[in-house]
Design a protein around this motif. Structure first.
Motif, PDB file in Angstrom:
ATOM      1  N   SER A  43       0.826  -1.088   0.007  1.00  3.12           N
ATOM      2  CA  SER A  43      -0.173  -0.321   0.275  1.00  3.12           C
ATOM      3  C   SER A  43       0.874   1.607   0.120  1.00  3.12           C
ATOM      4  O   SER A  43       1.288   1.512   0.950  1.00  3.12           O
ATOM      5  CB  SER A  43      -0.852  -0.059   1.153  1.00  3.12           C
ATOM      6  N   GLY A  44       0.909   1.790  -1.199  1.00  5.52           N
ATOM      7  CA  GLY A  44       1.862   2.975  -1.232  1.00  5.52           C
ATOM      8  C   GLY A  44       3.905   2.651  -0.952  1.00  5.52           C
ATOM      9  O   GLY A  44       3.898   1.415  -1.814  1.00  5.52           O
ATOM     10  N   ASP A  45       4.220   3.618   0.346  1.00  7.90           N
ATOM     11  CA  ASP A  45       5.575   2.926   0.557  1.00  7.90           C
ATOM     12  C   ASP A  45       4.993   2.215   1.684  1.00  7.90           C
ATOM     13  O   ASP A  45       6.732   1.722   1.626  1.00  7.90           O
ATOM     14  CB  ASP A  45       6.152   4.556   1.207  1.00  7.90           C
ATOM     15  N   ASN A  46       4.137   1.253   1.953  1.00  6.13           N
ATOM     16  CA  ASN A  46       4.545   0.555   3.263  1.00  6.13           C
ATOM     17  C   ASN A  46       4.522  -1.395   2.475  1.00  6.13           C
ATOM     18  O   ASN A  46       3.735  -1.402   1.918  1.00  6.13           O
ATOM     19  CB  ASN A  46       3.252   0.973   4.233  1.00  6.13           C
ATOM     20  N   CYS A  47       4.667  -1.733   2.926  1.00  2.53           N
ATOM     21  CA  CYS A  47       4.798  -3.013   3.320  1.00  2.53           C
ATOM     22  C   CYS A  47       4.706  -3.568   4.431  1.00  2.53           C
ATOM     23  O   CYS A  47       5.091  -4.005   5.199  1.00  2.53           O
ATOM     24  CB  CYS A  47       5.973  -4.273   2.486  1.00  2.53           C
ATOM     25  N   GLU A  48       3.320  -4.783   4.549  1.00  2.00           N
ATOM     26  CA  GLU A  48       2.575  -5.310   5.550  1.00  2.00           C
ATOM     27  C   GLU A  48       2.531  -6.492   4.913  1.00  2.00           C
ATOM     28  O   GLU A  48       2.114  -7.264   4.706  1.00  2.00           O
ATOM     29  CB  GLU A  48       1.060  -4.865   6.123  1.00  2.00           C
ATOM     30  N   VAL A  49       2.391  -7.731   5.953  1.00  2.00           N
ATOM     31  CA  VAL A  49       2.804  -9.041   5.830  1.00  2.00           C
ATOM     32  C   VAL A  49       0.703  -9.358   6.204  1.00  2.00           C
ATOM     33  O   VAL A  49       0.327  -8.785   7.709  1.00  2.00           O
ATOM     34  CB  VAL A  49       3.411  -9.647   7.772  1.00  2.00           C
ATOM     35  N   ASP A  50      -0.005 -10.163   5.435  1.00  2.00           N
ATOM     36  CA  ASP A  50      -0.678 -10.415   5.561  1.00  2.00           C
ATOM     37  C   ASP A  50      -1.349 -11.352   6.395  1.00  2.00           C
ATOM     38  O   ASP A  50      -1.887 -12.025   7.224  1.00  2.00           O
ATOM     39  CB  ASP A  50      -1.970  -9.872   4.014  1.00  2.00           C
ATOM     40  N   GLU A  51      -0.560 -12.245   6.171  1.00  2.00           N
ATOM     41  CA  GLU A  51      -0.928 -13.923   5.803  1.00  2.00           C
ATOM     42  C   GLU A  51       0.151 -15.050   6.459  1.00  2.00           C
ATOM     43  O   GLU A  51       1.107 -14.314   5.157  1.00  2.00           O
ATOM     44  CB  GLU A  51      -1.797 -14.607   5.776  1.00  2.00           C
ATOM     45  N   LEU A  52       0.673 -15.174   6.975  1.00  2.00           N
ATOM     46  CA  LEU A  52       1.980 -16.234   7.236  1.00  2.00           C
ATOM     47  C   LEU A  52       1.261 -18.442   6.924  1.00  2.00           C
ATOM     48  O   LEU A  52       0.482 -19.020   6.920  1.00  2.00           O
ATOM     49  CB  LEU A  52       2.277 -17.018   9.165  1.00  2.00           C
ATOM     50  N   PHE A  53       2.277 -18.420   5.575  1.00  2.00           N
ATOM     51  CA  PHE A  53       1.686 -19.315   5.534  1.00  2.00           C
ATOM     52  C   PHE A  53       3.264 -20.314   5.958  1.00  2.00           C
ATOM     53  O   PHE A  53       3.968 -20.884   5.412  1.00  2.00           O
ATOM     54  CB  PHE A  53       2.196 -20.018   3.092  1.00  2.00           C
ATOM     55  N   LEU A  54       2.009 -21.614   6.593  1.00  2.00           N
ATOM     56  CA  LEU A  54       2.888 -22.231   7.206  1.00  2.00           C
ATOM     57  C   LEU A  54       3.140 -24.392   6.784  1.00  2.00           C
ATOM     58  O   LEU A  54       1.461 -24.304   6.740  1.00  2.00           O
ATOM     59  CB  LEU A  54       3.108 -22.722   8.602  1.00  2.00           C
ATOM     60  N   PRO A  55       3.655 -24.610   6.243  1.00  2.00           N
ATOM     61  CA  PRO A  55       3.224 -26.090   5.881  1.00  2.00           C
ATOM     62  C   PRO A  55       3.941 -26.835   7.298  1.00  2.00           C
ATOM     63  O   PRO A  55       3.873 -26.307   7.954  1.00  2.00           O
ATOM     64  CB  PRO A  55       5.500 -25.990   5.034  1.00  2.00           C
ATOM     65  N   PRO A  56       2.935 -27.956   6.863  1.00  2.00           N
ATOM     66  CA  PRO A  56       2.568 -29.029   7.621  1.00  2.00           C
ATOM     67  C   PRO A  56       4.356 -29.570   8.303  1.00  2.00           C
ATOM     68  O   PRO A  56       5.124 -29.237   7.613  1.00  2.00           O
ATOM     69  CB  PRO A  56       1.898 -30.093   6.730  1.00  2.00           C
ATOM     70  N   LEU A  57       3.813 -30.588   9.620  1.00  2.00           N
ATOM     71  CA  LEU A  57       5.103 -31.016   9.803  1.00  2.00           C
ATOM     72  C   LEU A  57       5.675 -31.885   8.678  1.00  2.00           C
ATOM     73  O   LEU A  57       4.754 -32.492   7.879  1.00  2.00           O
ATOM     74  CB  LEU A  57       4.681 -31.788  11.075  1.00  2.00           C
ATOM     75  N   ASN A  58       6.890 -31.832   8.543  1.00  2.00           N
ATOM     76  CA  ASN A  58       7.721 -32.921   8.133  1.00  2.00           C
ATOM     77  C   ASN A  58       7.248 -32.771   6.608  1.00  2.00           C
ATOM     78  O   ASN A  58       7.910 -33.625   5.477  1.00  2.00           O
ATOM     79  CB  ASN A  58       7.838 -34.595   8.214  1.00  2.00           C
ATOM     80  N   PHE A  59       7.136 -31.297   5.880  1.00  2.00           N
ATOM     81  CA  PHE A  59       6.981 -31.219   4.510  1.00  2.00           C
ATOM     82  C   PHE A  59       8.041 -31.358   3.371  1.00  2.00           C
ATOM     83  O   PHE A  59       8.905 -30.412   4.025  1.00  2.00           O
ATOM     84  CB  PHE A  59       6.157 -29.657   4.203  1.00  2.00           C
ATOM     85  N   ALA A  60       7.817 -31.788   2.443  1.00  2.00           N
ATOM     86  CA  ALA A  60       9.133 -31.252   1.172  1.00  2.00           C
ATOM     87  C   ALA A  60       8.378 -32.327   0.383  1.00  2.00           C
ATOM     88  O   ALA A  60       7.339 -33.110  -0.162  1.00  2.00           O
ATOM     89  CB  ALA A  60       9.944 -32.851   1.820  1.00  2.00           C
ATOM     90  N   MET A  61       9.376 -32.187  -0.708  1.00  2.00           N
ATOM     91  CA  MET A  61       9.165 -32.059  -2.688  1.00  2.00           C
ATOM     92  C   MET A  61       9.453 -33.110  -2.449  1.00  2.00           C
ATOM     93  O   MET A  61      10.611 -33.226  -2.522  1.00  2.00           O
ATOM     94  CB  MET A  61       9.811 -30.964  -3.097  1.00  2.00           C
ATOM     95  N   VAL A  62       8.833 -33.979  -3.054  1.00  2.00           N
ATOM     96  CA  VAL A  62       9.001 -35.984  -2.985  1.00  2.00           C
ATOM     97  C   VAL A  62       9.776 -35.350  -5.224  1.00  2.00           C
ATOM     98  O   VAL A  62      10.667 -36.064  -4.854  1.00  2.00           O
ATOM     99  CB  VAL A  62       8.268 -36.985  -3.259  1.00  2.00           C
ATOM    100  N   ASP A  63       8.669 -35.190  -5.811  1.00  2.00           N
ATOM    101  CA  ASP A  63       8.801 -35.410  -7.015  1.00  2.00           C
ATOM    102  C   ASP A  63       8.232 -34.040  -7.723  1.00  2.00           C
ATOM    103  O   ASP A  63       7.025 -33.582  -6.863  1.00  2.00           O
ATOM    104  CB  ASP A  63       8.985 -36.489  -7.693  1.00  2.00           C
ATOM    105  N   ASN A  64       8.001 -34.002  -9.328  1.00  2.00           N
ATOM    106  CA  ASN A  64       7.944 -33.338  -9.559  1.00  2.00           C
ATOM    107  C   ASN A  64       5.461 -33.309  -9.441  1.00  2.00           C
ATOM    108  O   ASN A  64       5.403 -34.579  -9.966  1.00  2.00           O
ATOM    109  CB  ASN A  64       7.541 -32.570 -11.202  1.00  2.00           C
ATOM    110  N   GLY A  65       5.200 -32.185  -8.662  1.00  2.00           N
ATOM    111  CA  GLY A  65       3.503 -33.033  -8.844  1.00  2.00           C
ATOM    112  C   GLY A  65       3.372 -33.570  -7.658  1.00  2.00           C
ATOM    113  O   GLY A  65       2.288 -34.116  -7.217  1.00  2.00           O
ATOM    114  N   VAL A  66       4.653 -33.379  -6.790  1.00  2.00           N
ATOM    115  CA  VAL A  66       4.517 -34.779  -5.590  1.00  2.00           C
ATOM    116  C   VAL A  66       5.122 -34.279  -4.342  1.00  2.00           C
ATOM    117  O   VAL A  66       6.029 -33.933  -3.759  1.00  2.00           O
ATOM    118  CB  VAL A  66       5.033 -36.715  -5.604  1.00  2.00           C
ATOM    119  N   PHE A  67       3.967 -34.642  -3.138  1.00  2.00           N
ATOM    120  CA  PHE A  67       4.488 -33.564  -1.335  1.00  2.00           C
ATOM    121  C   PHE A  67       4.622 -34.305  -0.567  1.00  2.00           C
ATOM    122  O   PHE A  67       3.585 -35.533  -1.034  1.00  2.00           O
ATOM    123  CB  PHE A  67       4.008 -32.322  -1.301  1.00  2.00           C
ATOM    124  N   ARG A  68       5.090 -34.829  -0.085  1.00  2.00           N
ATOM    125  CA  ARG A  68       4.745 -35.489   1.471  1.00  2.00           C
ATOM    126  C   ARG A  68       4.895 -34.836   3.079  1.00  2.00           C
ATOM    127  O   ARG A  68       5.212 -33.120   2.828  1.00  2.00           O
ATOM    128  CB  ARG A  68       5.785 -36.151   1.560  1.00  2.00           C
TER     129      ARG A  68
END
Length: 217
Positions: A43-68
């Protein structure tokens, strides 16, 4: 002009933006999840945090399009939305919680449940038929992007991912190393034995166009 004079001139400027960075302590095992991205609004010259994206426990990418991951809860829903998931593979026998089911319905995510009991050694019985059926779902690109999860994202999820790695022709050393990084101190010999003996020959003709794996024997 001295260094301190320059600092005063900079600090006195009309425009100033502050970015907060969340710091997490690293631990050797399991690997920490990637730093959660921040959703920012300007907003203008200000930068504000709206929301925190929190991954689940032990989240990781396995392969293209596959997560755990481990079991996602309400705090993880915004992060899961960012993945644009088509499917979730749930490896526990317990019914999916109502809030989670509502999240799936509102985001048109299909649930595949393969109930595997979370037993501890020496009373461990990993049902090979359920692992095989779950693996078929993983290999079908129509189900991608896809998330695999159990309770903690360690043993049941680790076994399914380990069998996928065998199909991708990873050597057992690499398969076990990945499993151990997530299971940490709770590594089970029975899980590793199951992955070692798992026969992937029946999947030989299954196309794996999503795979970018280059670890071969």
């Amino acid at each position: 002009m001295t260094k301190f004079d320059r600092n005063e001139e900079i600090n006195g400027s009309d425009m100033c933006r502050t970015i907060e960075v969340a710091m997490v302590e690293s631990s050797p095992l399991p690997p920490p999840p990637p730093s959660p991205p921040l959703k920012l609004s300007f907003s203008g010259d200000n930068c504000e945090v709206d929301e925190l994206f929190l991954p689940p426990l032990n989240f990781a990418m396995v392969d293209n399009g596959v997560f755990r991951s481990g079991f996602p809860d309400l705090d993880n829903f915004s992060f899961l939305q960012s993945l644009n998931l088509c499917s979730i593979i749930y490896l526990c026998p317990e019914p999916y919680p109502v809030p989670n089911m509502e999240f799936l319905k509102s985001n048109r995510i299909k649930l595949f449940q393969f109930g595997i009991e979370g037993c501890k050694e020496p009373f461990v019985n990993i049902p090979e038929d359920k692992i095989r059926e779950a693996l078929k779902v993983v290999l079908d690109v129509k189900n991608h992007p896809l998330l695999i999860h159990c309770k903690r994202g360690k043993h049941r999820t680790g076994c399914l991912v380990g069998c996928l790695r065998k199909l991708q022709r990873w050597c057992l050393t690499s398969v076990f190393d990945e499993y151990q990084r997530f299971a940490a101190a709770k590594t089970r010999v029975s899980d590793q034995r199951f992955m070692e003996l798992f026969d992937v020959s029946s999947f030989k003709n299954v196309p794996m166009t999503f795979s970018t794996s280059k670890r071969y024997k």
